[in-house]
Design a protein around this motif. Structure first.
Motif, mmCIF file in Angstrom:
data_model
loop_
_atom_site.group_PDB
_atom_site.id
_atom_site.type_symbol
_atom_site.label_atom_id
_atom_site.label_comp_id
_atom_site.label_asym_id
_atom_site.label_seq_id
_atom_site.Cartn_x
_atom_site.Cartn_y
_atom_site.Cartn_z
ATOM 1 N N VAL A 119 0.843 -1.194 0.000
ATOM 2 C CA VAL A 119 0.000 0.000 0.000
ATOM 3 C C VAL A 119 0.883 1.250 0.000
ATOM 4 N N ASP A 120 0.436 2.260 -0.709
ATOM 5 C CA ASP A 120 1.130 3.549 -0.732
ATOM 6 C C ASP A 120 1.005 4.192 0.652
ATOM 7 N N GLU A 121 2.084 4.163 1.420
ATOM 8 C CA GLU A 121 2.004 4.647 2.801
ATOM 9 C C GLU A 121 1.849 6.160 2.891
ATOM 10 N N SER A 122 2.167 6.863 1.817
ATOM 11 C CA SER A 122 1.921 8.307 1.840
ATOM 12 C C SER A 122 0.423 8.590 1.914
ATOM 13 N N LEU A 123 -0.380 7.676 1.394
ATOM 14 C CA LEU A 123 -1.835 7.817 1.464
ATOM 15 C C LEU A 123 -2.312 7.704 2.907
ATOM 16 N N VAL A 124 -1.890 6.649 3.605
ATOM 17 C CA VAL A 124 -2.352 6.468 4.983
ATOM 18 C C VAL A 124 -1.774 7.541 5.905
ATOM 19 N N ASP A 125 -0.582 8.031 5.583
ATOM 20 C CA ASP A 125 -0.012 9.143 6.353
ATOM 21 C C ASP A 125 -0.853 10.403 6.179
ATOM 22 N N ARG A 126 -1.233 10.669 4.945
ATOM 23 C CA ARG A 126 -2.015 11.875 4.660
ATOM 24 C C ARG A 126 -3.388 11.825 5.324
ATOM 25 N N LEU A 127 -3.949 10.628 5.449
ATOM 26 C CA LEU A 127 -5.263 10.476 6.076
ATOM 27 C C LEU A 127 -5.178 10.406 7.598
ATOM 28 N N PHE A 135 -3.673 -2.625 -4.141
ATOM 29 C CA PHE A 135 -4.293 -1.689 -5.082
ATOM 30 C C PHE A 135 -5.714 -1.319 -4.653
ATOM 31 N N ALA A 136 -6.405 -2.238 -3.971
ATOM 32 C CA ALA A 136 -7.766 -1.956 -3.508
ATOM 33 C C ALA A 136 -7.766 -0.825 -2.490
ATOM 34 N N ILE A 137 -6.788 -0.840 -1.596
ATOM 35 C CA ILE A 137 -6.689 0.219 -0.594
ATOM 36 C C ILE A 137 -6.280 1.532 -1.253
ATOM 37 N N ASP A 138 -5.313 1.467 -2.145
ATOM 38 C CA ASP A 138 -4.877 2.676 -2.849
ATOM 39 C C ASP A 138 -6.038 3.338 -3.592
ATOM 40 N N ALA A 139 -6.902 2.518 -4.187
ATOM 41 C CA ALA A 139 -7.967 3.048 -5.047
ATOM 42 C C ALA A 139 -9.210 3.493 -4.281
ATOM 43 N N ASN A 140 -9.493 2.861 -3.133
ATOM 44 C CA ASN A 140 -10.804 3.056 -2.509
ATOM 45 C C ASN A 140 -10.799 3.620 -1.090
ATOM 46 N N SER A 155 -13.226 -4.789 0.776
ATOM 47 C CA SER A 155 -14.353 -5.197 1.612
ATOM 48 C C SER A 155 -14.366 -4.390 2.906
ATOM 49 N N ALA A 156 -15.553 -4.280 3.488
ATOM 50 C CA ALA A 156 -15.709 -3.648 4.797
ATOM 51 C C ALA A 156 -16.310 -4.669 5.754
ATOM 52 N N VAL A 171 -14.787 -1.104 12.373
ATOM 53 C CA VAL A 171 -14.915 -1.258 10.923
ATOM 54 C C VAL A 171 -13.530 -1.506 10.342
ATOM 55 N N LEU A 172 -13.397 -2.592 9.599
ATOM 56 C CA LEU A 172 -12.136 -2.904 8.923
ATOM 57 C C LEU A 172 -12.327 -2.798 7.420
ATOM 58 N N LEU A 173 -11.537 -1.943 6.786
ATOM 59 C CA LEU A 173 -11.513 -1.818 5.329
ATOM 60 C C LEU A 173 -10.284 -2.567 4.836
ATOM 61 N N VAL A 174 -10.485 -3.607 4.039
ATOM 62 C CA VAL A 174 -9.380 -4.504 3.693
ATOM 63 C C VAL A 174 -9.434 -4.897 2.220
ATOM 64 N N GLY A 175 -8.261 -5.050 1.622
ATOM 65 C CA GLY A 175 -8.181 -5.455 0.225
ATOM 66 C C GLY A 175 -8.592 -6.906 0.041
ATOM 67 N N GLU A 176 -9.498 -7.146 -0.899
ATOM 68 C CA GLU A 176 -9.956 -8.504 -1.182
ATOM 69 C C GLU A 176 -8.937 -9.255 -2.034
ATOM 70 N N ARG A 177 -9.022 -10.574 -1.967
ATOM 71 C CA ARG A 177 -8.211 -11.397 -2.869
ATOM 72 C C ARG A 177 -8.591 -11.049 -4.302
ATOM 73 N N PRO A 178 -7.636 -10.613 -5.119
ATOM 74 C CA PRO A 178 -7.976 -10.188 -6.482
ATOM 75 C C PRO A 178 -8.306 -11.371 -7.381
ATOM 76 N N GLY A 179 -9.141 -11.101 -8.367
ATOM 77 C CA GLY A 179 -9.477 -12.117 -9.354
ATOM 78 C C GLY A 179 -9.115 -11.629 -10.743
ATOM 79 N N LEU A 180 -9.708 -12.246 -11.744
ATOM 80 C CA LEU A 180 -9.391 -11.896 -13.125
ATOM 81 C C LEU A 180 -10.270 -10.769 -13.649
ATOM 82 N N VAL A 181 -11.264 -10.353 -12.861
ATOM 83 C CA VAL A 181 -12.126 -9.240 -13.265
ATOM 84 C C VAL A 181 -11.569 -7.918 -12.759
ATOM 85 N N THR A 182 -11.115 -7.903 -11.502
ATOM 86 C CA THR A 182 -10.563 -6.673 -10.932
ATOM 87 C C THR A 182 -9.526 -7.008 -9.868
#
Length: 258
Positions: free
Chosen positions: A74-82, A136-141, A203-204, A187-198
């Motif tokens: 995960v881009d740690e600059s994102l979590v730092d900024r938040l 990427f899920a955390i970075d994007a959402n 998930s929350a 509340v936990l926001l966590v990256g899901e196991r990626p598949g071939l669609v995305t």
């Protein structure tokens, strides 16, 4: 193949939502309608008993993208900024995270003590983010979802805890943090196991009085949070609504009647 009249080197840049590669279909309109109704790889045609080259290359590209998401950080600059307080599970590196799921659910005693010392205790709402199986899920959402949740929760007058980011974290980390801080709703926001669609689906997981001794059925879940699933704005609003309901009913999971 062409996109905007230019040759595309990256096959993953091609929009396949309505692209039919069956040769001489009986009804191109029916194929397009079917393609638009599902993310499955339908109407792709074949070469003898094999996939066509284009189909195989797209499959390999999507598989590579999924792998990239699992092995990236995960881009740690994102979590730092938040303003997230950053901690780590017992996992030492990504390889161990993949091979030892049990360590991704646990913290050292020092980490738990640090959480107690540096984070708000007895919060009404505790928000946690974890990389999970898709950085990427955390970075994007994360940013949009978290912003909506925090704004709505504060507007209701609830006491917000210190937001926490868990590196190499799995779902059960929310239980240990909830116990350490005596949170009401976690509340936990966590990256899901990626598949071939995305590879950007988040998930929350939510629970009232989350605890390491309670069953998995204590959790309420919203999954597929990403642009082509449940958009972040909608997901944030749904999570905020569920938080309010959990605070009112003092229950979650299968005990919470929606």
């Amino acid at each position: 193949m062409r996109v905007d009249e230019q040759w595309v080197r990256d096959i993953s840049a091609v929009d396949y939502t309505s692209r039919v590669t069956v040769r001489n279909p009986k009804s191109i309109e029916a194929c397009v309608k079917l393609k638009e109704s599902t993310n499955a790889r339908v109407c792709v045609g074949r070469a003898g008993t094999r996939y066509r080259t284009e189909t195989l290359l797209r499959f390999l590209a999507d598989h590579a993208a999924a792998n990239d998401s699992v092995w990236s950080d995960v881009d740690e600059s994102l979590v730092d900024r938040l303003g997230f307080f950053k901690i780590k599970t017992l996992v030492r590196d990504k390889q161990e995270y993949i091979t030892r799921p049990d360590l991704g659910r646990k913290f050292s005693k020092d980490t738990i003590e640090e959480v107690k010392a540096r984070c708000i205790v007895n919060p009404d709402i505790q928000i946690i983010a974890a990389d999970g199986l898709s950085a990427f899920a955390i970075d994007a959402n994360l940013e949009d979802t978290y912003s909506i949740i925090s704004d709505r929760v504060r507007a209701k007058g609830y006491k917000m805890g210190t937001p926490i980011f868990v590196k190499y974290g799995r779902v059960a980390t929310m239980d240990a943090i909830s116990e350490a801080l005596n949170a009401k709703v976690t509340v936990l926001l966590v990256g899901e196991r990626p598949g071939l669609v995305t590879n950007e689906s988040m998930s929350a997981y939510m629970a009232y009085d989350s605890s390491t001794v309670k069953p998995e059925s204590q959790r309420t879940v919203i999954s597929n949070i990403y642009n082509d699933g449940t958009p972040t704005v909608e997901a944030g609003a749904q999570i905020a609504y569920l938080i309010e309901l959990m605070m009112k009913e003092k229950k979650s999971g299968i005990d919470l009647k929606l």
